[in-house]
Structure formats: structure tokens, C-alpha cells
Design a protein around this motif. Structure first.
Motif, PDB file in Angstrom:
ATOM      1  N   ILE A  68      45.592  35.631  41.417  1.00 49.46           N
ATOM      2  CA  ILE A  68      44.672  36.588  40.805  1.00 49.46           C
ATOM      3  C   ILE A  68      43.916  35.945  39.645  1.00 49.46           C
ATOM      4  O   ILE A  68      42.705  36.105  39.507  1.00 49.46           O
ATOM      5  CB  ILE A  68      45.446  37.844  40.326  1.00 49.46           C
ATOM      6  N   TYR A  93      40.021  36.182  38.714  1.00 49.87           N
ATOM      7  CA  TYR A  93      39.673  37.210  37.725  1.00 49.87           C
ATOM      8  C   TYR A  93      38.671  36.686  36.700  1.00 49.87           C
ATOM      9  O   TYR A  93      38.830  35.587  36.176  1.00 49.87           O
ATOM     10  CB  TYR A  93      40.948  37.693  37.026  1.00 49.87           C
ATOM     11  N   TYR A 123      31.736  40.215  42.163  1.00 49.41           N
ATOM     12  CA  TYR A 123      32.815  39.471  42.823  1.00 49.41           C
ATOM     13  C   TYR A 123      32.446  39.291  44.297  1.00 49.41           C
ATOM     14  O   TYR A 123      31.866  40.181  44.912  1.00 49.41           O
ATOM     15  CB  TYR A 123      34.132  40.250  42.751  1.00 49.41           C
ATOM     16  N   LEU A 132      41.695  41.254  44.455  1.00 46.58           N
ATOM     17  CA  LEU A 132      41.931  41.722  43.087  1.00 46.58           C
ATOM     18  C   LEU A 132      42.121  43.237  43.057  1.00 46.58           C
ATOM     19  O   LEU A 132      43.011  43.748  42.365  1.00 46.58           O
ATOM     20  CB  LEU A 132      40.760  41.298  42.190  1.00 46.58           C
ATOM     21  N   LEU A 188      46.542  41.252  33.019  1.00 51.70           N
ATOM     22  CA  LEU A 188      45.859  39.995  33.367  1.00 51.70           C
ATOM     23  C   LEU A 188      45.296  39.305  32.131  1.00 51.70           C
ATOM     24  O   LEU A 188      45.200  38.080  32.078  1.00 51.70           O
ATOM     25  CB  LEU A 188      44.694  40.283  34.339  1.00 51.70           C
TER      26      LEU A 188
END
Length: 283
Positions: A12, A16, A235, A243, A280
Motif C-alpha cells: 500500500i 499511497y 490514482y 488501496l 498509513l
């Protein structure tokens, strides 16, 4: 030969993107959610709210007339466009320029809705996330799959997947059929389940977050909103799917000590999204 990748925190963090401190709502993406029908407007509420709560700068919802007040009151941050029909969507027209569109949650399968969906697919050029009733409409009109742009994201639960690819005899058969389907139409398939897998051609990503608390009404509508938000924020579709599924799952992991399995509902996924993102950021 299929390749399998486990979606853990390391995977991730490679994908990210932190928010630029100088950003503004105009560059955080604009998403359009086409959803809801009479008695199922909650799906549009959940999808649009989760879309905003996942960092999208602007969210517009396209609903039938009966959804106008519901959306304006329940989600004051969301903009609302209405169809000419009272109870279901019959003609999808809008004069905005979204970066991503979701279609399907609570949509229903009225004949006019199916025609509207077909007309929309004929002209749409915006990255698309297809869920729920829009998937069921596609299953009944498989020739329309040719109209989907490369890397369109489909988010079927097991029954919706079966309608798309046919029955399977084993887990291996299910994966083989889904991979073949993904390759044939160049689609990203979010194969919802415990665990959820994301399939992009020969590559299979296995999610590692989430628990049984997510088995609740509206959970999929929230996931659609999250993934659409990430696509609108630029993205790549595969990374938005990976994600989105991870964040959706981790909300339930974070919430579980407070809610238990039984009392966790789809709105709680939205409630815990902030903590999911913070997990995150805190590296």
C-alpha cells in the motif's frame, strides 16, 4: 501463469500518495456518482459520503427526482443533479466534467434505466467504476461489455460475479474464469469476499485487511465510493482498487474493539476512514 501478490501495508505504501499541503478542492478531483432509486436512495447517500471522506475534492450525485431532498439533507457537502423521472434513472445527462464516475448502487433494473445505462456507455470517456445493479444489467446484456473502456473497474460480490462469468466448480475454476474475463475485456475486477481479491489480467492481488463485521448492508456501496474517489484523485485504476479495498477493510479492523462484529454498520466504515488514512500516514 497467474501471479499472486499479497496486499499488505508495504504494498500500500508503494502506491499511497500523501496530500499536497498546497492543494485545493479543484485539484483534488471531481467524482460523479450515478445511483439510487425509490426505496434504495441510501446507496447513493453512502457511496457519495464515502467518496468525499476518501479525499475527493468535489462529489456530485445523479439521482432520480425522489432522491433530491434526501441527498441534500443527508450529505450537505455533496452536489445533486436529478433525472427527469421521479422514481428511477431514465436519462443520464450532466454538464460537469468529472475525473471519475461510479454507476450502480441502488440503481434498480427498470427497462428505462437499462436504456439510459446503455446510452451512457456509448458516449462515456471518463474512468468508470461499475457496481451492483449496473453489473446485473451488464450480465443481462453481455454485448455491452465491448463498450467499456480499458481498465474499467467492476466490483461484483459472488452472485454478481457468477452472473458475469458463469458458474464455477471450484475456487481455482472461479479464478481462471475471472482472469480470462478480465483479459478478454481488459478490466480490473474487484472480487468481493473474505478475503477480497483484485484481478488485473494475470495478476491477482489478495487483500489482508477486514473481518466479518463488513458483512453488512451498504458495505459495497461504501467501497464503490472510496475507489471512485481515488480514481478521481488520479490514482491508476488498479492502484485505486487495491488501496480502496485495503482502506475499506482496515476500518473494520480499527473499529472492532469498539463495535464488535454485530453492531458495525456501513456508516461506520465511513466514520473510521479518517483513522484508516492515519494508519498509513503514521510511518
Amino acid at each position: 501463469m497467474k501471479q499472486s501478490i499479497s496486499i499488505n501495508k508495504n504494498e500500500i505504501l508503494k502506491r499511497y500518495k500523501t496530500i499536497d499541503s498546497q492543494t485545493h478542492k479543484g485539484i483534488q478531483g471531481h467524482a460523479l456518482i450515478i445511483a439510487g432509486s425509490y426505496g434504495k436512495m441510501g446507496a447513493a447517500v453512502l457511496a457519495s459520503k464515502s467518496c468525499l471522506k476518501s479525499g475527493c475534492g468535489l462529489v456530485t450525485v445523479f439521482v432520480s427526482q425522489c432522491g433530491y431532498q434526501i441527498l441534500q439533507i443527508s450529505n450537505p457537502e455533496v452536489m445533486t443533479l436529478t433525472d427527469e423521472s421521479e422514481k428511477y434513472i431514465s436519462n443520464i445527462t450532466f454538464n460537469i466534467k468529472p475525473q471519475a464516475i461510479a454507476i450502480g448502487p441502488g440503481l434498480g433494473q427498470e427497462t428505462e434505466t437499462q436504456k439510459a445505462f446503455h446510452n451512457f456507455l456509448m458516449t462515456n470517456t471518463v474512468p468508470l467504476v461499475i457496481d451492483a445493479d449496473a453489473l446485473n444489467i451488464l450480465s443481462s446484456n453481455k454485448e455491452w461489455l465491448q463498450l467499456l473502456k480499458p481498465k474499467t473497474i467492476l466490483t461484483p460480490h459472488p452472485k454478481e460475479l457468477e452472473r458475469l462469468i458463469g458458474k464455477w466448480t471450484s475456487d481455482e475454476d472461479k479464478f481462471d474464469k475471472t482472469i480470462a474475463f478480465s483479459k478478454q475485456y481488459n478490466l480490473v475486477i474487484v472480487m468481493k469476499g473474505a478475503p477480497t481479491h483484485i484481478i488485473d489480467g494475470e495478476t491477482v492481488y489478495k487483500n489482508t485487511t477486514g473481518n466479518a463485521a463488513l458483512a453488512t448492508a451498504g458495505s459495497g456501496d461504501v467501497l464503490t465510493g472510496i475507489i471512485t474517489s481515488l480514481v478521481a484523485q488520479s490514482y491508476e485504476p488498479i492502484n485505486a482498487a487495491i488501496l480502496g479495498v485495503y482502506l475499506h477493510g482496515i476500518t473494520a479492523d480499527i473499529a472492532l474493539p469498539e463495535t464488535g462484529y454485530q453492531s458495525f454498520i456501513a456508516s461506520d466504515i465511513i466514520k473510521y476512514l479518517g483513522k484508516a488514512f492515519l494508519s498509513l500516514e503514521n510511518q
